[in-house]
Design a protein around this motif. Structure first.
Motif, PDB file in Angstrom:
ATOM      1  N   THR A 187       0.837  -1.205   0.000  1.00  0.00           N
ATOM      2  CA  THR A 187       0.000   0.000   0.000  1.00  0.00           C
ATOM      3  C   THR A 187       0.868   1.250   0.000  1.00  0.00           C
ATOM      4  O   THR A 187       0.571   2.229  -0.689  1.00  0.00           O
ATOM      5  CB  THR A 187      -0.943  -0.022   1.222  1.00  0.00           C
TER       6      THR A 187
ATOM      7  N   ASP B  18      -5.810  -0.985  -4.996  1.00  0.00           N
ATOM      8  CA  ASP B  18      -5.308  -1.607  -3.766  1.00  0.00           C
ATOM      9  C   ASP B  18      -6.321  -2.629  -3.259  1.00  0.00           C
ATOM     10  O   ASP B  18      -7.356  -2.245  -2.708  1.00  0.00           O
ATOM     11  CB  ASP B  18      -5.051  -0.535  -2.694  1.00  0.00           C
ATOM     12  N   GLU B  19      -6.036  -3.896  -3.465  1.00  0.00           N
ATOM     13  CA  GLU B  19      -6.937  -4.997  -3.080  1.00  0.00           C
ATOM     14  C   GLU B  19      -8.385  -4.691  -3.454  1.00  0.00           C
ATOM     15  O   GLU B  19      -9.288  -4.760  -2.606  1.00  0.00           O
ATOM     16  CB  GLU B  19      -6.827  -5.266  -1.572  1.00  0.00           C
TER      17      GLU B  19
HETATM   18 MG    MG Z   1      -2.081  -2.742   2.185  1.00  0.00          MG
END
Ligand code: MG
Ligand code: ATP
Length: 276
Positions: A64, A183-184
């Motif tokens: 991240t 991000d995910e």
């Molecule tokens: Mg992360």
């Protein structure tokens, strides 16, 4: 939703084009209380124009952090970061032109609950001063692209998790950035919806040829989507291994049963266990 053609998709990397993202000795330290945290040690990486690059690694390895630096949400401690050949940071200031090339999607779709789907998608265009009729036309084009046509007037709370993520992807694409950072994005979805979203993202990528950097915890998702998987290791965060995925596109979910796919997934799984 459009059907994918069976024809092989040509390489996304045009010869001679510069990298979409280029980082050199990019580094990040945090101060957590009185303890400095080395979230990312000096890192060199180039992401090719039109490439789909996946960042994979154990919790806390800096995925991240790296993505937020690329997205201009976090200032690097040191090193260089260029987007489409332009420095993103200059003397502590984010550079607007480079920033305009980036769209972001997070794990939680983060739609505004007081705006309906098309207003959410059109919001970045409103902030850029586009007329109402043009931005609503663009929102409708994007709902078609991401497969939620007909839901323009719905409220976020009326949508399923997968549909909310589709709307968030449409919003990130609204101003046609060259680069999509994710991000995910599918981490909170059930397994079947996640498979559907992986197919959908491939579909969107084939149609738009955006450069995509996607963070995931799932080895299967990584190998299914990626041109290259970058495996990061923790303490301090650093690139451990880069694995090419030379599997032809479009990929169907059945590709996961192929020996080539399984060999790449196995290699990543073994290495991930060693570094975790
Ligand atoms: Mg992360
Ligand atoms: N704002 C912050 N202040 C202090 N430390 C931070 C901050 N953000 C991240 N860190 C630390 O930096 C390291 C990398 O965190 P990061 O969130 O980038 O990891 P990650 O790979 O995304 O993890 P996950 O898979 O759990 O999302 C961790 O040790 C984390 O605790």
């Amino acid at each position: 939703m459009d059907q994918l053609t069976a024809a092989p998709v040509p390489s996304p990397r045009p010869a001679g084009a510069g990298p979409a993202i280029s980082m050199s000795r990019l580094e990040k330290w945090f101060n957590a209380g009185n303890r400095p945290v080395h979230a990312l040690s000096p890192t060199d990486l180039e992401v090719a124009d039109g490439e789909l690059l996946v960042l994979l690694g154990p919790s806390g390895c800096g995925k991240t952090t790296l993505l937020r630096m690329i997205g201009g949400l976090l200032e690097p401690t040191s090193g260089k970061l260029a987007i489409e050949g332009r420095d993103l940071w200059n003397a502590g200031q984010r550079q607007g032109e480079a920033l305009g090339e980036l769209g972001m999607v997070f794990q939680d779709a983060s739609l505004f609950p007081w705006l309906n789907v098309e207003e959410n998608i059109a919001l970045p265009l409103e902030l850029r001063g586009m007329s109402k009729s043009s931005r609503l036309a663009r929102a409708r084009e994007l709902t078609r692209l991401v497969g939620i046509s007909g839901f323009e007037g719905r409220w976020p709370k009326e949508l399923s998790g997968g549909m909310r993520q589709r709307a968030a992807i449409a919003r990130a694409l609204s101003y046609d950035p060259k680069i999509l950072l994710m991000d995910e994005p599918f981490g909170a979805l059930d397994a079947m919806t996640r498979d559907a979203m992986n197919l959908e993202l491939q579909n969107i990528w084939i149609k738009t040829r955006k450069t995509i950097v996607l963070v995931t915890h799932s080895i299967t998702e990584a190998v299914f989507l990626a041109d290259r998987v970058v495996l990061l290791s923790p303490r301090p965060g650093r690139i451990d291994t880069i694995v090419d995925v030379p599997i032809q596109r479009p990929r169907s979910l059945d590709v996961q049963a192929q020996p080539e796919f399984q060999a790449i997934a196995r290699q990543l799984r073994h290495r991930l266990m060693e570094i975790s």
